[in-house]
Design an enzyme around this catalytic site. Structure first.
Site, PDB file in Angstrom:
ATOM      1  CB  SER A  45       7.852   1.531 -14.414  1.00 46.40           C
ATOM      2  OG  SER A  45       7.788   0.969 -15.713  1.00 46.40           O
ATOM      3  CG  ASN A  47       0.046   3.324 -24.710  1.00 43.25           C
ATOM      4  OD1 ASN A  47       1.070   3.340 -24.017  1.00 43.25           O
ATOM      5  ND2 ASN A  47      -0.259   4.293 -25.554  1.00 43.25           N
ATOM      6  CG  HIS A 102     -23.368   5.447  22.842  1.00 53.86           C
ATOM      7  ND1 HIS A 102     -23.430   6.487  21.953  1.00 53.86           N
ATOM      8  CD2 HIS A 102     -24.614   4.900  22.881  1.00 53.86           C
ATOM      9  CE1 HIS A 102     -24.674   6.590  21.484  1.00 53.86           C
ATOM     10  NE2 HIS A 102     -25.398   5.627  22.023  1.00 53.86           N
ATOM     11  CB  SER A 133       7.558  -3.786  26.871  1.00 53.19           C
ATOM     12  OG  SER A 133       8.415  -2.747  27.312  1.00 53.19           O
ATOM     13  CE  LYS A 138       3.368  -2.279  27.490  1.00 56.34           C
ATOM     14  NZ  LYS A 138       2.171  -1.466  27.305  1.00 56.34           N
ATOM     15  CG  ASN A 152       2.816  -4.468  24.076  1.00 51.43           C
ATOM     16  OD1 ASN A 152       2.159  -4.259  25.105  1.00 51.43           O
ATOM     17  ND2 ASN A 152       4.071  -4.077  23.944  1.00 51.43           N
ATOM     18  CD  GLU A 204      -0.873  -1.919  19.547  1.00 48.64           C
ATOM     19  OE1 GLU A 204      -0.096  -0.975  19.384  1.00 48.64           O
ATOM     20  OE2 GLU A 204      -0.811  -2.681  20.525  1.00 48.64           O
ATOM     21  CD  GLN A 256       6.261   4.260 -15.395  1.00 44.91           C
ATOM     22  OE1 GLN A 256       6.389   3.850 -16.540  1.00 44.91           O
ATOM     23  NE2 GLN A 256       7.202   4.961 -14.793  1.00 44.91           N
TER      24      GLN A 256
HETATM   25  N1  ARG Z   1       5.771   1.561 -17.996  1.00 36.75           N
HETATM   26  C1  ARG Z   1       4.619   2.089 -18.626  1.00 36.75           C
HETATM   27  C2  ARG Z   1       3.449   2.138 -17.651  1.00 36.75           C
HETATM   28  O1  ARG Z   1       3.541   1.503 -16.674  1.00 36.75           O
HETATM   29  C3  ARG Z   1       4.244   1.240 -19.795  1.00 36.75           C
HETATM   30  C4  ARG Z   1       3.470   1.945 -20.850  1.00 36.75           C
HETATM   31  C5  ARG Z   1       4.328   2.930 -21.515  1.00 36.75           C
HETATM   32  N2  ARG Z   1       3.653   3.552 -22.611  1.00 36.75           N
HETATM   33  C6  ARG Z   1       4.100   4.689 -23.177  1.00 36.75           C
HETATM   34  N3  ARG Z   1       3.423   5.172 -24.141  1.00 36.75           N
HETATM   35  N4  ARG Z   1       5.192   5.280 -22.737  1.00 36.75           N
HETATM   36  O2  ARG Z   1       2.489   2.813 -17.853  1.00 36.75           O
END
Ligand code: ARG
Length: 457
Positions: free
Chosen positions: A23, A110, A156, A277, A283, A285, A290, A322
């Site tokens: 990640s 965690n 409306h 455009s 145009k 826009n 949007e 994650q």
């Molecule tokens: N990259 C993980 C997340 O975003 C970090 C926590 C990972 N914990 C684990 N027990 N693998 O959740």
């Protein structure tokens, strides 16, 4: 590279699995929060003699060095690391040797990731709230700039009753003020520290969770460690608030798109916030509006993605969590971009008060006032409504408007009509007379402006 968790296994995973699992490419944006959290953790470990105070100082100095080097660009993220937590810890150990390996005592990724996300969202919500305030300020400025412009109010999307343009846009200030309230609410509930919950069950070390929490500016600590590591309510709440804020920006955008069309011509956006455009030379826009409208859909998608990711998760941490990041980050980035473009787009928008007024004159939007006139002269409202309706039909047939219809024609419908009816159905009168609280009269609108300003102050 040997895995941080090598031990039970040799830590050999396939390259594809590594890539899938990692990640760091998106959680690296939380490096400041991650390091800030680790500094507080090191300080607590030292204060509680879980490591020596000298080791704590070394860890903090090492973390400071990493922070500086990441800020300055001297140190680059290593994308082969699993996540930002692993990256910082590995870098620290490379710099400090064995002391670096002590940082993760009485901690788990965690609680660490839950902490980082909370710190990150706290910072972001503060910024989103500030940007929202800027849009509200732009609305108030516009309302003051065009304080006497009259436009047709719609129901409306049919012309309904004359209103002040200022009154109309202040409705959006009210919505955005509620959004501010929701953002701040989310921030309050978010401000609870998960650090010290560890993997899920707490720790055997004599830690001081409250010390860490107060060092990091939290109001309280999560009182159940299992909840502490698996709660992502704060992301859902923040994204719900953001999604509704986007709804409001999107509705406003829709109106700006209508107003700037050649059919309405109620307003013109500055060249700086429009595009042309590639083929049609005439145009201009309203692309920014949007895009705000369009991006609203993707923010809803972000919210739904997270809700769906969470709905089947058993306690406590699961890797599914994650998946909280990319959608949350996307919602945050998107709303910030939208707010940043919206405020100056609105601030530089020119209102064509003459066209608004013309539209207000042509649509019989003073027919209610004509009925009210008869009511004031003694006719029951339902009968007055019918007379007014008949007169509107006559005007349409004869290609005229109520203001131009001769008094004799009025007299044919009711003897109660006198020359003062013209004054009663004048647009200015229609607006001025709607002086009920919250109504469109200039005094009422001025009060609304003052109220909004007071909320911002
Ligand atoms: N990259 C993980 C997340 O975003 C970090 C926590 C990972 N914990 C684990 N027990 N693998 O959740």
């Amino acid at each position: 590279m040997e895995k941080m968790w090598a031990g039970r296994t040799a830590g050999e995973t396939s390259a594809i699995a590594d890539d899938f699992n990692s990640s760091i490419r998106f959680d690296c944006r939380m490096y400041r929060q991650d390091i800030r959290g680790s500094m507080a953790h090191a300080a607590m470990l030292g204060a509680k003699n879980i490591i020596t105070p000298k080791e704590a100082d070394e860890l903090i100095a090492g973390l400071e060095g990493i922070l500086d080097d990441l800020d300055s660009g001297a140190l680059a993220f290593d994308m082969s690391c699993e996540d930002i937590h692993m990256f910082v810890e590995r870098e620290l150990t490379e710099r400090l040797g064995d002391v670096g390996k002590k940082l993760h005592t009485a901690r788990s990724r965690n609680d660490q990731v839950a902490l980082d996300m909370r710190l990150y969202m706290r910072d972001e919500l503060t910024e989103i709230a500030e940007l929202t305030e800027e849009v509200i300020r732009a609305i108030v400025d516009k309302a003051e700039e065009y304080s006497d412009a009259i436009m047709p109010g719609y129901t409306h999307l049919q012309r309904a009753q004359p209103i002040l343009f200022a009154h109309h846009i202040l409705a959006y200030a009210m919505m955005l003020l509620r959004d501010l309230g929701r953002l701040n609410d989310a921030k309050k509930r978010l401000n609870v520290s998960p650090i010290g919950c560890c993997a899920l069950a707490g720790t055997t070390y004599d830690t001081d969770r409250r010390m860490e929490a107060s060092a990091l500016g939290f109001d309280d600590i999560a009182l159940n460690s299992i909840d502490g590591v698996s709660d992502r309510d704060f992301c859902v709440e923040a994204m719900s608030a953001i999604a509704l804020l986007m709804t409001h920006l999107s509705r406003f955008s829709e109106e700006i798109i209508l107003w700037t069309s050649w059919e309405f011509r109620f307003a013109e956006l500055s060249d700086a916030f429009t595009t042309g455009s590639s083929i049609m030379p005439q145009k201009k826009n309203s692309d920014m509006a949007e895009l705000v409208r369009g991006k609203t859909g993707r923010v809803y998608g972000d919210l739904i993605a997270l809700l769906t990711a969470l709905k089947g998760l058993p306690l406590a941490y699961n890797k599914d969590m994650q998946e909280d990041k990319e959608c949350t980050f996307d919602a945050v980035d998107t709303v910030k971009m939208c707010l940043k473009v919206f405020a100056p787009m609105l601030a530089t928008m020119k209102v064509n008060a003459a066209n608004m007024r013309r539209a207000a004159q042509a649509g019989f939007i003073n027919a209610t006032d004509l009925a009210d006139y008869l009511v004031r002269k003694g006719m029951p409202f339902r009968s007055a409504y019918k007379v007014s309706g008949g007169l509107v039909a006559k005007c349409i047939q004869e290609h005229t408007v109520l203001e131009e219809l001769p008094l004799e024609e009025y007299k044919k419908e009711s003897e109660l009509f006198e020359a003062d009816l013209y004054e009663a159905i004048d647009l200015e009168t229609c607006v001025k007379k709607r002086c009920s609280e919250g109504g469109t009269s200039p005094e009422s609108v001025a009060k609304q402006i003052e109220w909004v300003k007071a909320q911002l102050a």
